[in-house]
Design a protein around this motif. Structure first.
Motif, short mmCIF file in Angstrom:
data_model
loop_
_atom_site.label_atom_id
_atom_site.label_comp_id
_atom_site.label_asym_id
_atom_site.label_seq_id
_atom_site.Cartn_x
_atom_site.Cartn_y
_atom_site.Cartn_z
N TYR A 112 -3.42 3.97 -7.21
CA TYR A 112 -4.21 3.05 -6.79
C TYR A 112 -5.79 2.95 -7.01
O TYR A 112 -6.26 1.86 -7.59
N SER A 166 -6.20 -8.73 -2.25
CA SER A 166 -6.17 -7.98 -0.84
C SER A 166 -6.51 -8.97 0.23
O SER A 166 -7.40 -9.90 0.03
N ARG A 188 -8.24 -5.11 -7.44
CA ARG A 188 -7.58 -4.64 -6.09
C ARG A 188 -8.21 -5.81 -5.11
O ARG A 188 -7.43 -6.19 -4.01
N ASN A 189 -9.46 -5.74 -4.83
CA ASN A 189 -10.19 -6.75 -3.75
C ASN A 189 -9.49 -8.08 -3.90
O ASN A 189 -9.33 -8.76 -2.86
N THR A 205 -5.49 -4.92 3.02
CA THR A 205 -4.19 -4.57 2.67
C THR A 205 -3.99 -5.36 1.33
O THR A 205 -4.46 -6.33 1.21
N LEU A 206 -3.28 -4.63 0.39
CA LEU A 206 -3.10 -5.01 -0.95
C LEU A 206 -1.67 -5.83 -0.89
O LEU A 206 -0.70 -5.22 -0.48
N VAL A 265 0.32 -6.57 -6.85
CA VAL A 265 -0.24 -5.75 -7.78
C VAL A 265 -0.50 -6.45 -9.25
O VAL A 265 0.66 -7.04 -9.70
N ASP A 320 0.64 -1.15 0.00
CA ASP A 320 -0.02 0.10 -0.07
C ASP A 320 0.88 1.31 0.02
O ASP A 320 0.36 2.37 0.27
#
Length: 437
Positions: A110, A122, A118-119, A126-127, A130, A102
Motif C-alpha cells: 500500500y 478513502s 490513496r487519500n 479506510t481504503l 484501489v 485494507d
C-alpha cells in the motif's frame, strides 16, 4: 524484467493472495477506456491461475456512472466489481456501500501507492477502492504545427486568452485540423471535467461559504462564454457529442492542434501503434486565467467491491492482481511501457524502462502530486474537489449543469439562459438536501 518473469511474478501473486476455494464468476462493470481494454485483454491470465471467470460489462462513461450508481444505491447486487473514481469512493464508502480494501495482503504494498491517490479513495482512514490509474490534466499540442506557425511557448503558465490566440492561428479546417478539441458531451465527468477547472481559472466557484450556488456569477459567465466561443469558432463540428474518448481519437488521428485533457491519455497519444501523431506531440500545463488555482484536475479511476457482492473474496483477489506492482510490469512488458498504468505507484516512476518510454512521466507525477482538492479556488469554499464537489448531491447538479452548457454550445440557448437554469436547479437541490436553510 522479461515478459516470462513478469508473467511468473503475477502468477505467484495470484497464488499467494487467492482466497476463493470454489471457482466463481465475477461480474465487473467498467469504462470503455484504453487502460481497461488492456486489463480485459490480460485478465485471462488471472482466470487461468485462479479458476474464476470474469463477466465484463463495458459501458460508455456516462452510462457506467448511471448504472453503477443505481445498482449501488438500491443494493441491487448486479456487480461484484465496479469501476468508480475519486468522487464516488469516499462518499459511497462512508455510506457502507463498499467493502473496505485494507486487507489485500503484505505483498500488495500500500505504501507504494501515491498518498494523494490513496487519500482520494478513502473515507475515515479506510481504503474503499484501489486505483488502476490516476491523472491530472495538461495540454496536448502538435509541436509540428506550432513550429510551422512560429509559435513559441511562454516560460510560465499561459492564460486562456493566450491559448485562444494560439488556437486561432492553428485552426485550419480546410486541411482537416481544428484549432482545439475540448469535451462537449454533457455529464459531470465529461464536459464538466474540463469546464470545472476552466471556471476555477476564471475565479469562479460552485458554492459560497454558506453553500449558496454561484453558477450565475460573472466569473461563471466569463468562463462559459469563453468556452462556447472557443469551441464554436475553432472546434470540430458536432462537439456536443465528443467526450474524452472521442477527442482522444480525433487528436490521435491528427485532427486537433490542441487538447486540454487527462494526463492518462498520454500513454495512448504517445504510442505509435495507436496514434498517428505520437512523434509530433508535446504537452504543457493547462492554462490559467485570473488564478492558477484548480486549473489542473485530479482524478483516479479505481476498482471497488459493492457490499452487495456475494463473491467478495474472489473479487478482492482480482483487485489485488489488477492494481499490483506486478500487473504494471505485465502491461509494460506485454503492451509496451508507454502503455503502463500511470499515476498510481511510486515504483512505476522509479522504473527506468517506463521513464525511457514515457517522456511525460515526470510531468504527470508532478501534476498529480501538486493537485490540491482542498485549495482549488481563488476564494474560500466549504467543499473539497477540483473538477467536482465532494458531496452526494453534486452528481445530479453536475449532470444538469453539464446538459445546460452543452445546450448553449449547441446554440439551443444562450449562456445566460444556461447559467440561470443551472442556478435555479442547484438552489432547489441544495435547499432540498438541507444545505440552504
Amino acid at each position: 524484467m522479461k515478459l516470462k518473469s513478469a508473467l511468473y511474478a503475477v502468477s505467484a501473486l495470484v497464488s499467494v493472495t487467492a482466497t476463493a476455494t470454489i471457482a466463481e464468476e465475477l461480474t465487473i462493470a467498467t469504462v470503455n477506456n484504453s487502460d481497461m481494454i488492456i486489463m480485459q485483454k490480460l485478465s485471462p491470465q488471472w482466470e487461468e491461475a485462479t479458476g474464476n471467470t470474469l463477466n465484463w460489462v463495458v459501458l460508455e462513461e456516462n452510462v457506467l456512472r448511471q448504472r453503477v450508481t443505481t445498482d449501488i444505491a438500491t443494493d441491487g447486487g448486479s456487480f461484484d466489481i465496479v469501476t468508480i473514481g475519486a468522487y464516488e469512493a469516499p462518499i459511497w464508502g462512508a455510506q457502507d456501500w463498499l467493502v473496505g480494501l485494507d486487507d489485500l495482503g503484505d505483498d500488495y504494498d500500500y505504501d507504494d501507492i501515491f498518498e494523494p491517490v490513496r487519500n482520494g479513495l478513502s473515507a475515515d482512514g479506510t481504503l474503499y477502492a484501489v486505483p488502476f490509474y490516476a491523472e491530472s490534466s495538461f495540454t496536448f499540442y502538435r509541436k509540428d504545427l506550432f513550429d510551422a506557425a512560429g509559435i513559441e511557448l511562454p516560460d510560465e503558465q499561459m492564460t486562456y486568452d493566450d491559448f485562444a490566440e494560439i488556437v486561432a492561428q492553428l485552426h485550419d479546417p480546410d486541411n482537416g485540423v481544428f484549432g482545439t478539441c475540448q469535451r462537449g458531451k454533457a455529464g459531470w465527468g465529461e464536459n464538466m471535467a474540463f469546464v470545472g477547472p476552466l471556471v476555477n481559472a476564471f475565479g469562479g466557484k460552485w458554492f459560497d461559504m454558506d453553500w449558496n450556488p454561484t453558477i450565475d456569477s460573472p466569473e461563471w459567465n466569463a468562463a462559459i462564454t469563453y468556452y462556447v466561443d472557443l469551441m464554436n469558432n475553432y472546434g470540430p463540428p458536432g462537439a456536443t457529442a465528443n467526450g474524452h474518448n472521442e477527442n482522444r481519437a480525433l487528436f490521435a488521428d491528427g485532427k486537433c492542434a490542441t487538447w486540454v485533457d487527462a494526463t492518462s491519455a498520454a500513454g495512448y497519444i504517445f504510442n505509435p501503434s495507436e496514434s498517428s501523431v505520437a512523434d509530433k506531440t508535446d504537452f504543457f500545463q493547462a492554462p490559467k486565467q485570473v488564478t492558477d488555482k484548480g486549473t489542473g484536475w485530479f482524478w483516479a479511476w479505481a476498482l471497488a467491491i459493492p457490499t452487495s457482492s456475494k463473491n467478495q473474496d474472489a473479487a478482492k483477489d482480482f483487485l489485488a492482481w489488477a492494481t499490483s506492482k506486478e500487473y504494471v510490469e505485465l502491461v509494460g512488458e506485454s503492451e509496451g511501457w508507454v502503455a503502463a498504468p500511470p499515476g498510481t505507484r511510486k515504483s512505476t516512476y522509479a522504473n527506468e524502462a517506463y521513464l525511457e518510454a514515457a517522456p511525460f512521466a515526470e510531468t504527470v507525477e508532478n501534476s498529480i502530486l501538486a493537485a490540491n482538492p482542498a485549495d482549488a479556488t481563488k476564494d474560500p469554499v466549504p467543499y473539497t474537489g477540483v473538477q467536482f464537489v465532494a458531496i452526494p448531491e453534486f452528481q445530479g447538479i453536475g449532470n444538469y449543469v453539464g446538459q445546460q452548457i452543452s445546450a448553449a454550445l449547441a446554440g439551443q440557448q444562450t449562456v445566460d439562459e444556461a447559467l440561470a437554469n443551472s442556478q435555479r436547479f442547484a438552489e432547489r437541490e441544495m435547499t432540498k438536501a438541507g444545505y440552504i436553510k
